[in-house]
Design a protein around this motif. Structure first.
Motif, PDB file in Angstrom:
ATOM      1  N   HIS A 143     111.724 -41.620 -33.494  1.00  0.00           N
ATOM      2  CA  HIS A 143     112.430 -41.182 -32.584  1.00  0.00           C
ATOM      3  C   HIS A 143     111.565 -40.816 -31.210  1.00  0.00           C
ATOM      4  O   HIS A 143     112.165 -41.362 -30.343  1.00  0.00           O
ATOM      5  CB  HIS A 143     113.027 -40.126 -33.158  1.00  0.00           C
ATOM      6  CG  HIS A 143     114.364 -40.350 -34.112  1.00  0.00           C
ATOM      7  ND1 HIS A 143     114.743 -41.516 -35.462  1.00  0.00           N
ATOM      8  CD2 HIS A 143     115.621 -39.442 -33.819  1.00  0.00           C
ATOM      9  CE1 HIS A 143     115.882 -41.054 -35.505  1.00  0.00           C
ATOM     10  NE2 HIS A 143     115.883 -39.760 -34.692  1.00  0.00           N
ATOM     11  N   VAL A 144     110.190 -40.774 -31.065  1.00  0.00           N
ATOM     12  CA  VAL A 144     109.812 -40.198 -30.010  1.00  0.00           C
ATOM     13  C   VAL A 144     109.126 -42.276 -29.934  1.00  0.00           C
ATOM     14  O   VAL A 144     109.107 -41.793 -28.486  1.00  0.00           O
ATOM     15  CB  VAL A 144     108.568 -39.639 -30.602  1.00  0.00           C
ATOM     16  CG1 VAL A 144     107.814 -40.088 -29.346  1.00  0.00           C
ATOM     17  CG2 VAL A 144     108.740 -38.869 -31.240  1.00  0.00           C
ATOM     18  N   VAL A 145     109.128 -43.214 -30.021  1.00  0.00           N
ATOM     19  CA  VAL A 145     108.855 -44.209 -28.896  1.00  0.00           C
ATOM     20  C   VAL A 145     110.345 -44.861 -28.524  1.00  0.00           C
ATOM     21  O   VAL A 145     110.371 -44.876 -27.750  1.00  0.00           O
ATOM     22  CB  VAL A 145     108.288 -45.246 -29.923  1.00  0.00           C
ATOM     23  CG1 VAL A 145     108.841 -46.594 -29.981  1.00  0.00           C
ATOM     24  CG2 VAL A 145     106.978 -45.001 -30.835  1.00  0.00           C
ATOM     25  N   ALA A 146     111.530 -44.145 -29.077  1.00  0.00           N
ATOM     26  CA  ALA A 146     112.657 -45.008 -28.881  1.00  0.00           C
ATOM     27  C   ALA A 146     112.901 -43.916 -27.565  1.00  0.00           C
ATOM     28  O   ALA A 146     113.680 -44.538 -26.444  1.00  0.00           O
ATOM     29  CB  ALA A 146     114.086 -44.795 -29.702  1.00  0.00           C
ATOM     30  N   ALA A 147     112.029 -42.930 -27.829  1.00  0.00           N
ATOM     31  CA  ALA A 147     113.091 -42.551 -26.120  1.00  0.00           C
ATOM     32  C   ALA A 147     112.592 -41.949 -25.024  1.00  0.00           C
ATOM     33  O   ALA A 147     112.623 -41.761 -23.748  1.00  0.00           O
ATOM     34  CB  ALA A 147     112.987 -40.629 -26.698  1.00  0.00           C
ATOM     35  N   VAL A 148     111.045 -42.720 -25.741  1.00  0.00           N
ATOM     36  CA  VAL A 148     109.537 -42.460 -24.716  1.00  0.00           C
ATOM     37  C   VAL A 148     109.804 -43.748 -24.019  1.00  0.00           C
ATOM     38  O   VAL A 148     108.937 -44.178 -22.677  1.00  0.00           O
ATOM     39  CB  VAL A 148     108.705 -41.968 -24.607  1.00  0.00           C
ATOM     40  CG1 VAL A 148     108.974 -40.436 -25.037  1.00  0.00           C
ATOM     41  CG2 VAL A 148     107.844 -42.346 -25.853  1.00  0.00           C
ATOM     42  N   THR A 149     110.518 -45.085 -24.755  1.00  0.00           N
ATOM     43  CA  THR A 149     110.032 -46.277 -23.629  1.00  0.00           C
ATOM     44  C   THR A 149     110.895 -46.352 -22.633  1.00  0.00           C
ATOM     45  O   THR A 149     110.499 -47.166 -21.957  1.00  0.00           O
ATOM     46  CB  THR A 149     110.962 -47.279 -24.296  1.00  0.00           C
ATOM     47  OG1 THR A 149     109.877 -47.327 -25.572  1.00  0.00           O
ATOM     48  CG2 THR A 149     111.418 -48.639 -24.317  1.00  0.00           C
ATOM     49  N   LEU A 150     112.036 -46.643 -22.244  1.00  0.00           N
ATOM     50  CA  LEU A 150     112.304 -45.975 -20.289  1.00  0.00           C
ATOM     51  C   LEU A 150     111.727 -45.033 -19.957  1.00  0.00           C
ATOM     52  O   LEU A 150     111.784 -45.868 -19.026  1.00  0.00           O
ATOM     53  CB  LEU A 150     114.153 -46.720 -20.927  1.00  0.00           C
ATOM     54  CG  LEU A 150     115.147 -46.389 -19.577  1.00  0.00           C
ATOM     55  CD1 LEU A 150     114.071 -47.939 -19.414  1.00  0.00           C
ATOM     56  CD2 LEU A 150     116.793 -46.637 -20.192  1.00  0.00           C
ATOM     57  N   PRO A 151     111.559 -44.539 -20.145  1.00  0.00           N
ATOM     58  CA  PRO A 151     110.881 -43.571 -19.075  1.00  0.00           C
ATOM     59  C   PRO A 151     109.380 -43.954 -19.078  1.00  0.00           C
ATOM     60  O   PRO A 151     108.525 -43.444 -17.413  1.00  0.00           O
ATOM     61  CB  PRO A 151     111.671 -42.210 -19.715  1.00  0.00           C
ATOM     62  CG  PRO A 151     111.223 -41.713 -20.713  1.00  0.00           C
ATOM     63  CD  PRO A 151     111.863 -43.579 -21.028  1.00  0.00           C
ATOM     64  N   GLY A 152     109.168 -44.063 -19.769  1.00  0.00           N
ATOM     65  CA  GLY A 152     107.601 -44.748 -19.509  1.00  0.00           C
ATOM     66  C   GLY A 152     107.203 -45.975 -19.183  1.00  0.00           C
ATOM     67  O   GLY A 152     106.865 -46.005 -18.300  1.00  0.00           O
ATOM     68  N   VAL A 153     108.422 -46.586 -18.854  1.00  0.00           N
ATOM     69  CA  VAL A 153     108.519 -47.950 -18.440  1.00  0.00           C
ATOM     70  C   VAL A 153     108.734 -47.474 -17.234  1.00  0.00           C
ATOM     71  O   VAL A 153     107.625 -48.381 -16.265  1.00  0.00           O
ATOM     72  CB  VAL A 153     109.305 -49.149 -19.034  1.00  0.00           C
ATOM     73  CG1 VAL A 153     109.127 -49.843 -17.913  1.00  0.00           C
ATOM     74  CG2 VAL A 153     109.360 -49.640 -20.146  1.00  0.00           C
ATOM     75  N   ALA A 154     109.729 -47.039 -16.480  1.00  0.00           N
ATOM     76  CA  ALA A 154     110.064 -46.150 -15.096  1.00  0.00           C
ATOM     77  C   ALA A 154     109.000 -46.178 -14.870  1.00  0.00           C
ATOM     78  O   ALA A 154     108.329 -46.185 -13.241  1.00  0.00           O
ATOM     79  CB  ALA A 154     110.869 -45.585 -15.309  1.00  0.00           C
ATOM     80  N   ALA A 155     107.612 -44.990 -15.226  1.00  0.00           N
ATOM     81  CA  ALA A 155     106.308 -45.118 -14.791  1.00  0.00           C
ATOM     82  C   ALA A 155     105.658 -45.648 -14.860  1.00  0.00           C
ATOM     83  O   ALA A 155     104.805 -45.181 -13.572  1.00  0.00           O
ATOM     84  CB  ALA A 155     105.954 -43.390 -15.854  1.00  0.00           C
TER      85      ALA A 155
END
Length: 191
Positions: A58-70
């Motif tokens: 859940h954590v990996v799926a949730a932070v993937t897109l904002p992490g890539v944007a960062a």
């Protein structure tokens, strides 16, 4: 002035986007950590491992897109900084002649704003780059502003806003002869 406005608003937009992505990342992380994960059946160590695995997924799926944007925003910021470094004027300090002319032009008084768009009333002690040298500002008389120690420390290496530039040019009309240039701020061209 167009170039300064473009640079200023690009950097402000980048800062705002980075802040928004960090908030998005924090919210996504918190929502993923607080989401209920149902065990895959049974009790014992395998059920606990299933809950942890589900939570991790859940954590990996949730932070993937904002992490890539960062990461993209950090790369854009690094490219902008590297262009500023390449743009730096090889001469950092104003010459004595430039300091003398700049201080005489300002009448020995600080040219920066002290508040509410008014000119500071303190005596000038420093010659400052209006457009910061570290951001590619040139070491020229057009980019020279007379500054007191307090205003110089407060300005730091910030890029002045387009409205600050307009106010500075408007204030210069009050104390400079009509034949002189009122323009302020100059950027070093890329090599």
């Amino acid at each position: 002035m167009q170039e300064l406005a473009r640079i200023y608003w690009t950097r402000q937009g980048l800062r705002l986007a980075y802040s928004a992505v960090m908030v998005w990342l924090a919210v996504a992380l918190m929502s993923a950590l607080t989401a209920k994960v149902t065990p895959g059946g049974g009790a014992g160590p395998s059920a606990a491992a299933g809950v942890l695995r589900g939570m991790f997924d859940h954590v990996v799926a949730a932070v993937t897109l904002p992490g890539v944007a960062a990461v993209v925003l950090v790369i854009v910021g690094a490219v902008m900084t590297s262009r500023d470094v390449r743009r730096r004027d090889p001469v950092r300090r104003f010459t004595r002649q430039q300091r003398r002319e700049g201080m005489a032009r300002a009448g020995g008084m600080c040219e920066l704003e002290s508040g509410l768009g008014r000119r500071c009333g303190r005596p000038a002690e420093h010659g400052d780059h209006f457009y910061p040298w570290s951001k590619g500002g040139s070491t020229s008389l057009q980019n020279f502003v007379a500054a007191c120690a307090r205003c110089n420390r407060a300005k730091r290496a910030r890029i002045p806003s387009p409205s600050q530039q307009q106010r500075m040019e408007r204030r210069r009309r009050d104390y400079l002869p009509p034949s002189s240039s009122f323009r302020v701020g100059e950027r070093q061209p890329l090599p």
